[in-house]
Design a protein around this motif. Structure first.
Motif, mmCIF file in Angstrom:
data_model
loop_
_atom_site.group_PDB
_atom_site.id
_atom_site.type_symbol
_atom_site.label_atom_id
_atom_site.label_comp_id
_atom_site.label_asym_id
_atom_site.label_seq_id
_atom_site.Cartn_x
_atom_site.Cartn_y
_atom_site.Cartn_z
ATOM 1 N N MET A 235 12.708 -3.790 -0.727
ATOM 2 C CA MET A 235 11.820 -4.412 -1.717
ATOM 3 C C MET A 235 10.612 -3.531 -2.027
ATOM 4 N N THR A 238 11.027 -1.400 -5.099
ATOM 5 C CA THR A 238 11.340 -2.006 -6.399
ATOM 6 C C THR A 238 10.171 -1.887 -7.373
ATOM 7 N N LYS A 259 13.591 -6.125 -11.197
ATOM 8 C CA LYS A 259 14.122 -4.808 -10.820
ATOM 9 C C LYS A 259 13.343 -4.220 -9.650
#
Length: 259
Positions: A235, A238, A259
């Motif tokens: 994460m 991202t 995204k």
């Protein structure tokens, strides 16, 4: 010995204070390592039977240090940090003492995971409790998934994580996320009174019960921590996470794109 926390032992009671009041006890890499060290120290101390966890200044803990996450000149080594975050959760959950979190002000993100890992949680009426990792495009860590579902079950844990809902003491009590709500300014006194009551109880049997119940779940906690670490490293890379921390630092609403 410690720079960002205080650990004081008073007979059979230990007080663990998060001590970065200038940043609402936000956890940087130093505090995370020191918390892991402190729990390992307490685990080997058979003289202590109750651990009281609180925060200095105006909050319990605002969670991970987002400003440090956003600093391009001194980037956090997320994989190294996640090792210490996992040490905190495993150390806290396996402590051979009864643990009390006395919450005032914010207990957010990793700070909330820390509180949820304690055996008793008392929070002030206007405290702000939130599993709000979602706001910066991250997943809960520090065993947040495990501790939440242990308290309220999987369906409600998902809703709390996905919404990042900020709750006051009464809302958290109603959901079963804390054990006591007290008026503002009273968490510390209530925590002290509870510690005194516990130390006047047959606490060795209480600690034995804790061990029996927690030992059965420890492998599951380890598995969840490993999955949290893998997910958090992913994460952090991202676009949504970058947008989340930039919006946080810039005090604006983030625009997420999945995204």
């Amino acid at each position: 010995m410690y720079k960002t926390i205080e650990l004081k032992k008073e007979g059979r009671l230990a007080r663990l204070t998060l001590n970065r009041p200038e940043s609402m006890n936000a956890m940087d890499d130093v505090m995370m390592k020191e918390l892991g060290d402190a729990f390992e120290e307490l685990k080997s101390d058979e003289t202590v039977q109750v651990v009281l966890v609180n925060g200095a200044g105006r909050a319990f803990s605002a969670g991970g240090d987002v400003k440090k996450m956003a600093d391009p000149n001194n980037p956090l080594d997320i994989e190294k940090v996640m090792v210490d975050v996992s040490r905190i959760a495993k150390g806290l959950y396996s402590l051979p003492q009864v643990t009390i979190a006395a919450v005032h002000g914010a207990a957010a993100g990793l700070g909330y995971s820390l509180a949820l890992g304690c055996d008793y949680i008392v929070a002030e009426e206007n405290s702000k409790l939130a599993m709000n990792f979602i706001g910066i495009g991250l997943v809960p860590d520090g065993g947040g998934h495990f501790f939440l579902k242990e308290r309220v079950g999987i369906p409600q844990a998902k809703q709390l994580i996905w919404s990042g809902k900020v709750m006051n003491g009464s809302e958290a009590l109603e959901k079963g996320l804390i054990d006591e709500v007290v008026p503002d300014g009273q968490a510390a006194a209530f925590g002290d009174a509870l510690a005194t009551k516990l130390l006047a109880s047959p606490i060795a049997s209480m600690i034995a019960t804790k061990n029996i119940l927690h030992e059965q779940k420890f492998a599951e906690l380890e598995s969840i921590l490993e999955m949290e670490s893998i997910a958090q490293v992913a994460m952090r890379k991202t676009d949504d996470h970058l947008e989340g921390i930039q919006a946080f630092v810039g005090k604006r609403k983030p625009v997420f794109k999945g995204k």
